[in-house]
Design a protein around this motif. Structure first.
Motif, PDB file in Angstrom:
ATOM      1  N   ALA A 368     -13.722 -23.257  -6.428  1.00  0.00           N
ATOM      2  CA  ALA A 368     -13.696 -22.747  -5.063  1.00  0.00           C
ATOM      3  C   ALA A 368     -15.087 -22.778  -4.445  1.00  0.00           C
ATOM      4  CB  ALA A 368     -13.132 -21.327  -5.055  1.00  0.00           C
ATOM      5  N   ASP A 369     -16.114 -22.439  -5.228  1.00  0.00           N
ATOM      6  CA  ASP A 369     -17.484 -22.472  -4.716  1.00  0.00           C
ATOM      7  C   ASP A 369     -17.913 -23.895  -4.393  1.00  0.00           C
ATOM      8  OD1 ASP A 369     -17.614 -19.743  -5.043  1.00  0.00           O
ATOM      9  OD2 ASP A 369     -18.681 -19.840  -6.968  1.00  0.00           O
ATOM     10  N   LEU A 370     -17.521 -24.852  -5.236  1.00  0.00           N
ATOM     11  CA  LEU A 370     -17.865 -26.253  -4.993  1.00  0.00           C
ATOM     12  C   LEU A 370     -17.261 -26.740  -3.686  1.00  0.00           C
ATOM     13  CD1 LEU A 370     -19.004 -29.019  -5.893  1.00  0.00           C
ATOM     14  CD2 LEU A 370     -16.860 -29.359  -7.168  1.00  0.00           C
ATOM     15  N   VAL A 371     -15.994 -26.416  -3.462  1.00  0.00           N
ATOM     16  CA  VAL A 371     -15.325 -26.833  -2.228  1.00  0.00           C
ATOM     17  C   VAL A 371     -15.997 -26.191  -1.023  1.00  0.00           C
ATOM     18  CG1 VAL A 371     -13.183 -26.644  -0.908  1.00  0.00           C
ATOM     19  CG2 VAL A 371     -13.108 -27.347  -3.307  1.00  0.00           C
ATOM     20  N   ALA A 372     -16.327 -24.904  -1.121  1.00  0.00           N
ATOM     21  CA  ALA A 372     -16.969 -24.208  -0.005  1.00  0.00           C
ATOM     22  C   ALA A 372     -18.319 -24.825   0.328  1.00  0.00           C
ATOM     23  CB  ALA A 372     -17.123 -22.729  -0.337  1.00  0.00           C
ATOM     24  N   ALA A 373     -19.044 -25.250  -0.699  1.00  0.00           N
ATOM     25  CA  ALA A 373     -20.347 -25.874  -0.466  1.00  0.00           C
ATOM     26  C   ALA A 373     -20.211 -27.269   0.133  1.00  0.00           C
ATOM     27  CB  ALA A 373     -21.129 -25.941  -1.782  1.00  0.00           C
ATOM     28  N   ALA A 374     -19.161 -27.974  -0.251  1.00  0.00           N
ATOM     29  CA  ALA A 374     -18.997 -29.358   0.199  1.00  0.00           C
ATOM     30  C   ALA A 374     -18.331 -29.467   1.558  1.00  0.00           C
ATOM     31  CB  ALA A 374     -18.192 -30.145  -0.838  1.00  0.00           C
ATOM     32  N   VAL A 375     -17.449 -28.537   1.878  1.00  0.00           N
ATOM     33  CA  VAL A 375     -16.667 -28.598   3.130  1.00  0.00           C
ATOM     34  C   VAL A 375     -16.842 -27.262   3.854  1.00  0.00           C
ATOM     35  CG1 VAL A 375     -14.403 -29.016   4.153  1.00  0.00           C
ATOM     36  CG2 VAL A 375     -15.005 -30.100   1.974  1.00  0.00           C
ATOM     37  N   PRO A 376     -17.747 -27.192   4.821  1.00  0.00           N
ATOM     38  CA  PRO A 376     -18.020 -25.913   5.489  1.00  0.00           C
ATOM     39  C   PRO A 376     -16.823 -25.319   6.229  1.00  0.00           C
ATOM     40  CG  PRO A 376     -19.761 -27.511   5.928  1.00  0.00           C
ATOM     41  CD  PRO A 376     -18.656 -28.258   5.263  1.00  0.00           C
ATOM     42  N   ASP A 377     -15.954 -26.149   6.766  1.00  0.00           N
ATOM     43  CA  ASP A 377     -14.817 -25.657   7.538  1.00  0.00           C
ATOM     44  C   ASP A 377     -13.724 -25.180   6.582  1.00  0.00           C
ATOM     45  OD1 ASP A 377     -12.708 -25.140   9.221  1.00  0.00           O
ATOM     46  OD2 ASP A 377     -12.704 -27.106  10.194  1.00  0.00           O
ATOM     47  N   ALA A 378     -13.558 -23.861   6.486  1.00  0.00           N
ATOM     48  CA  ALA A 378     -12.557 -23.310   5.563  1.00  0.00           C
ATOM     49  C   ALA A 378     -11.148 -23.735   5.934  1.00  0.00           C
ATOM     50  CB  ALA A 378     -12.651 -21.784   5.544  1.00  0.00           C
ATOM     51  N   GLY A 379     -10.928 -24.098   7.202  1.00  0.00           N
ATOM     52  CA  GLY A 379      -9.613 -24.554   7.625  1.00  0.00           C
ATOM     53  C   GLY A 379      -9.209 -25.871   6.999  1.00  0.00           C
ATOM     54  N   LEU A 380     -10.181 -26.595   6.440  1.00  0.00           N
ATOM     55  CA  LEU A 380      -9.902 -27.876   5.786  1.00  0.00           C
ATOM     56  C   LEU A 380      -9.742 -27.736   4.274  1.00  0.00           C
ATOM     57  CD1 LEU A 380     -12.365 -30.212   7.738  1.00  0.00           C
ATOM     58  CD2 LEU A 380      -9.874 -30.118   7.958  1.00  0.00           C
ATOM     59  N   HIS A 381      -9.899 -26.526   3.758  1.00  0.00           N
ATOM     60  CA  HIS A 381      -9.750 -26.325   2.314  1.00  0.00           C
ATOM     61  C   HIS A 381      -8.268 -26.399   1.942  1.00  0.00           C
ATOM     62  CE1 HIS A 381     -13.773 -23.895   2.161  1.00  0.00           C
ATOM     63  NE2 HIS A 381     -13.933 -25.149   2.550  1.00  0.00           N
ATOM     64  N   LEU A 382      -7.982 -27.057   0.839  1.00  0.00           N
ATOM     65  CA  LEU A 382      -6.602 -27.215   0.379  1.00  0.00           C
ATOM     66  C   LEU A 382      -6.153 -25.949  -0.325  1.00  0.00           C
ATOM     67  CD1 LEU A 382      -4.093 -28.972  -0.005  1.00  0.00           C
ATOM     68  CD2 LEU A 382      -5.156 -29.899  -2.093  1.00  0.00           C
ATOM     69  N   ASP A 383      -5.164 -25.272   0.258  1.00  0.00           N
ATOM     70  CA  ASP A 383      -4.602 -24.046  -0.304  1.00  0.00           C
ATOM     71  C   ASP A 383      -3.113 -24.305  -0.540  1.00  0.00           C
ATOM     72  OD1 ASP A 383      -3.512 -21.546  -0.827  1.00  0.00           O
ATOM     73  OD2 ASP A 383      -4.791 -20.494   0.605  1.00  0.00           O
ATOM     74  N   LEU A 384      -2.768 -24.642  -1.771  1.00  0.00           N
ATOM     75  CA  LEU A 384      -1.395 -25.039  -2.070  1.00  0.00           C
ATOM     76  C   LEU A 384      -0.430 -23.864  -1.974  1.00  0.00           C
ATOM     77  CD1 LEU A 384      -2.215 -27.453  -5.008  1.00  0.00           C
ATOM     78  CD2 LEU A 384      -1.366 -28.102  -2.756  1.00  0.00           C
ATOM     79  N   GLU A 385      -0.891 -22.669  -2.278  1.00  0.00           N
ATOM     80  CA  GLU A 385      -0.019 -21.502  -2.163  1.00  0.00           C
ATOM     81  C   GLU A 385       0.294 -21.209  -0.693  1.00  0.00           C
ATOM     82  OE1 GLU A 385      -0.841 -21.869  -6.086  1.00  0.00           O
ATOM     83  OE2 GLU A 385      -2.388 -21.752  -4.551  1.00  0.00           O
ATOM     84  N   ARG A 386      -0.703 -21.309   0.172  1.00  0.00           N
ATOM     85  CA  ARG A 386      -0.458 -21.113   1.597  1.00  0.00           C
ATOM     86  C   ARG A 386       0.406 -22.239   2.148  1.00  0.00           C
ATOM     87  NH1 ARG A 386      -0.286 -16.986   4.778  1.00  0.00           N
ATOM     88  NH2 ARG A 386      -2.232 -16.211   3.883  1.00  0.00           N
ATOM     89  N   LEU A 387       0.231 -23.440   1.627  1.00  0.00           N
ATOM     90  CA  LEU A 387       1.075 -24.558   2.034  1.00  0.00           C
ATOM     91  C   LEU A 387       2.529 -24.281   1.687  1.00  0.00           C
ATOM     92  CD1 LEU A 387       0.815 -27.521   3.184  1.00  0.00           C
ATOM     93  CD2 LEU A 387       0.789 -28.276   0.801  1.00  0.00           C
ATOM     94  N   ASP A 388       2.761 -23.691   0.530  1.00  0.00           N
ATOM     95  CA  ASP A 388       4.123 -23.424   0.072  1.00  0.00           C
ATOM     96  C   ASP A 388       4.763 -22.273   0.836  1.00  0.00           C
ATOM     97  OD1 ASP A 388       6.428 -23.517  -1.584  1.00  0.00           O
ATOM     98  OD2 ASP A 388       5.589 -21.959  -2.881  1.00  0.00           O
ATOM     99  N   ARG A 389       4.010 -21.234   1.131  1.00  0.00           N
ATOM    100  CA  ARG A 389       4.539 -20.058   1.827  1.00  0.00           C
ATOM    101  C   ARG A 389       3.606 -19.708   2.983  1.00  0.00           C
ATOM    102  NH1 ARG A 389       8.586 -21.083  -0.457  1.00  0.00           N
ATOM    103  NH2 ARG A 389       9.920 -19.716  -1.731  1.00  0.00           N
ATOM    104  N   PRO A 390       3.752 -20.406   4.106  1.00  0.00           N
ATOM    105  CA  PRO A 390       2.770 -20.252   5.193  1.00  0.00           C
ATOM    106  C   PRO A 390       2.724 -18.861   5.810  1.00  0.00           C
ATOM    107  CG  PRO A 390       4.643 -21.596   5.887  1.00  0.00           C
ATOM    108  CD  PRO A 390       4.763 -21.428   4.417  1.00  0.00           C
ATOM    109  N   PHE A 391       3.797 -18.084   5.708  1.00  0.00           N
ATOM    110  CA  PHE A 391       3.821 -16.755   6.322  1.00  0.00           C
ATOM    111  C   PHE A 391       3.789 -15.630   5.286  1.00  0.00           C
ATOM    112  CE2 PHE A 391       6.304 -18.836   9.997  1.00  0.00           C
ATOM    113  CZ  PHE A 391       5.114 -19.147  10.654  1.00  0.00           C
ATOM    114  N   ALA A 392       3.405 -15.958   4.070  1.00  0.00           N
ATOM    115  CA  ALA A 392       3.392 -14.944   3.012  1.00  0.00           C
ATOM    116  C   ALA A 392       2.477 -13.784   3.398  1.00  0.00           C
ATOM    117  CB  ALA A 392       2.924 -15.564   1.700  1.00  0.00           C
ATOM    118  N   GLY A 393       2.996 -12.563   3.257  1.00  0.00           N
ATOM    119  CA  GLY A 393       2.194 -11.376   3.519  1.00  0.00           C
ATOM    120  C   GLY A 393       2.067 -11.000   4.978  1.00  0.00           C
ATOM    121  N   LEU A 394       2.643 -11.793   5.889  1.00  0.00           N
ATOM    122  CA  LEU A 394       2.530 -11.497   7.319  1.00  0.00           C
ATOM    123  C   LEU A 394       3.699 -10.646   7.792  1.00  0.00           C
ATOM    124  CD1 LEU A 394       1.370 -14.943   8.781  1.00  0.00           C
ATOM    125  CD2 LEU A 394      -0.034 -12.978   8.134  1.00  0.00           C
TER     126      LEU A 394
END
Length: 645
Positions: A368-394
């Protein structure tokens, strides 16, 4: 002593049978070149069968582009038999137009128009696909000489007479004696489960309407009146088809606006749909972007790691052992495209990122730290759990908040997948496609614990379909246009449908919003769950009742779980009620416990169904060879022709 000519009966004549026939023809010179009697039992036109038949609404489309559809076993397929390249759908259409392919019927004018406008990026109609599949079947049958006889009827039972072999009873009164039987039934209907049966009984008692899970085009929706409120449970591909049939199919039309948008012009005959599901959103759009970065190449981690895991463990667990590797492969493809195709979005070069990424676990903080350092825009980070359940917890503040959230989700999905600006979504698509095929190739089903086999057939297949098997992007635009026209309302995730006996209506609620909707009609927009025990197919019922076949049962921590699938061995032999494989009874297709999904595939992907077709064809030929016990010498195949009864 004269040789016996082996008789093979295929029950079901859709594209899966056509693929096995092609593989039998390709492997005959290498396994058994003696004469065969092949019978194909199919009430619809062979090749297309029931699901892909021509007789469907012309507005129904495939969810794959023409360039991504082939029936041919190309050089990428890892199988023992020889490759046999041939035209995919797009090339076939071009061949029909330039008359290099002439063994086709005289198509009606609407199909000629479709052929002339088809490109590799077109999402073809199912009617056009039916013609490609039927052409492929005829081609495969001709390659087997005068061996193939088609019976345009239904098989109603299989018995095992004392003299050996099997007798296949047909609805037309005939009986076929077979040395080898192959069930290739595709998607079949089942008796309703307890929930659906309860819905049907409730609708009957209160004068309402209920459509149980079924192939969408086979359902009678005529009792649904104009303007009637209808609860729809499910937002997958069956839901997309439902919108076509109940909206454009009732005379409405879509019209482009001056600002490039889309609006729906109703006919006045449409109902009003209230749709929800577990996720509360439709399947992801197909992708129009092209890769800009380095070609992704083969899988980097999964195959070698699984081979090592199989040496270390007696049983593998999907969540513990396989899913982290799948996620890591997905991330590798995704970030490779992001860093090499859109370097302006990154602060690190790909080589440096890849070297560090290779040694990290997907769920580690270091990754996670490597991705954050390489890709500043958190919106471009691959989150497979959020992809699977986009409204989880809302939690949504009322009905309008649900409408806004789902519409925004669809618009964002289109922005990511139907524009040239985010090719990393295509890289993710390819990663999941390749690893989906690889799971079936390198992971023996019997080496997975029961919970994992349940997950493979359930969650993993569903997640893959949600991300990779969605509709054409214009279907999501149409969905938004219907929403703006007031004909489609969103119910949100976690949909629950209950029965209001006092009011005589179905009630739909979502725990994420607390909104409740009542209606006299409900549609379960999905295919029926596979169930051999509850099957309405007479052959599956016969196999189950006689003990020649059985339903896959898994012993999990929660007790015995039935997948509903017809249990087959790794060689696709049916497993009897005695847990023993049937030597000459085989099963293949989505209703079996085998790995392969689908009947046609994307070219050059080492597709699982093509691998299965080849292995099964060679097994069948081996049984045929042993049955024939031919005299010494080789018997050459007979000249090409196709019989029909």
């Amino acid at each position: 002593m004269p040789a016996t000519i082996p008789a093979i009966v295929f029950i079901g004549g859709g594209p899966r049978t056509a693929g096995v026939l092609e593989r039998i023809a390709a492997n005959r010179p290498h396994v058994f070149a003696g004469p065969l009697q092949i019978h194909v039992v199919e009430p619809h036109i062979p090749g297309s069968g029931r699901i892909w038949r021509y007789d469907q609404d012309p507005g129904l489309l495939l969810n794959s582009m023409a360039a991504d559809i082939t029936m041919f076993t190309d050089e990428s397929v890892d199988c023992a038999g020889p490759a046999a390249p041939g035209p995919g759908l797009a090339e076939w259409a071009a061949g029909v137009l330039d008359a290099s392919i002439i063994d086709v019927p005289d198509f009606p004018q609407p199909l000629w128009k479709q052929l002339r406008t088809l490109t590799g990026t077109t999402f073809p109609t199912r009617q056009l696909q039916s013609q490609y599949l039927e052409w492929f079947f005829r081609r495969a049958a001709r390659s087997l000489g005068r061996s193939v006889t088609v019976h345009r009827t239904t098989a109603v039972g299989i018995t095992a007479p004392e003299g050996g072999g099997h007798d296949v009873a047909l609805a037309n009164g005939r009986t076929l004696h077979a040395d080898i039987v192959v069930t290739a039934l595709g998607h079949t209907d089942s008796k309703p489960d307890a929930v659906s049966a309860g819905f049907a009984d409730f609708a009957a008692r209160h004068g309402g309407y209920h459509a149980a899970p079924a192939y969408t085009t086979d359902v009678d929706y005529s009792p649904i009146g104009p303007g009637q409120d209808v609860i729809v449970a499910g937002m997958g591909l069956a839901f997309v088809d439902l919108l076509v049939l109940l909206m454009e199919g009732r005379g409405g039309r879509f019209q482009e606006t001056n600002d490039g948008g889309l609006r729906y012009v109703p006919s006045g005959r449409e109902p009003r749909l209230w749709a929800g599901s577990r996720r509360g959103v439709p399947y992801h759009s197909k992708i129009s972007a092209v890769l800009r970065g380095q070609a992704p190449g083969p899988l980097q981690f999964f195959t070698a790691a699984v081979e090592a895991l199989l040496e270390q463990h007696g049983e593998l667990d999907f969540r513990e052992h396989l899913w982290p590797l799948i996620a890591k492969e997905a991330g590798y493809y995704y970030y490779q495209e992001l860093l090499t195709g859109s370097p302006e979005r990154a602060t690190m070069g790909w080589d440096s990122f890849a070297a560090r990424y290779a040694g990290l676990d997907w769920y580690s903080g270091e990754r996670a730290d490597l991705v954050a350092a390489a890709v500043p825009d958190a919106g471009l980070h691959l989150d497979l759990e959020r992809l699977d359940r986009p409204f989880a917890g809302l939690r949504f503040d009322g009905h309008q908040a649900v409408q806004d959230a789902v519409a925004e989700y669809i618009e964002n999905d289109l922005a990511l997948r139907d524009s040239p600006n985010h090719p990393e979504t295509l890289a993710l698509f390819l990663a999941l496609l390749h690893v989906y095929m690889e799971v079936g190739r390198v992971v023996p089903a019997e080496r997975l614990n029961a919970r994992s086999q349940q997950l493979i057939h359930g969650w993993w297949h569903g997640f893959f379909s949600f991300v990779d098997s969605g509709p054409p992007p214009h279907r999501l635009r149409e969905m938004l246009a219907l929403h703006r026209a007031g004909l489609l309302q969103f119910l949100g995730p976690g949909l629950e449908v209950t029965l209001d006996e006092e009011g005589g209506t179905f009630r739909a609620t979502s725990p994420h919003s607390g909104v409740s909707v009542s209606a006299q009609a409900v549609i379960e927009a999905r295919l029926p769950s596979t169930s051999v025990a509850r099957s309405l197919n007479p052959v599956l019922a016969s196999l189950y009742e006689s003990g020649l076949g059985s339903e896959q049962q898994l012993l999990t921590s929660d007790g015995i779980h039935s997948t509903g699938k017809l249990l087959v061995s790794p060689e696709h032999r049916l497993m009897g009620a005695d847990s023993k494989p049937q030597p000459s009874l085989f099963g293949i297709g989505p209703g079996t416990s085998g790995w392969g999904a689908g009947a046609f595939a994307r070219p050059n992907t080492n597709a699982a169904p093509f691998r299965e077709n080849d292995a099964l064809a060679r097994t069948i030929l081996g049984v045929a060879r042993d049955t024939a016990a031919p005299p010494s010498g080789t018997i050459s195949p007979e000249p090409a022709a196709v019989g029909k009864k």
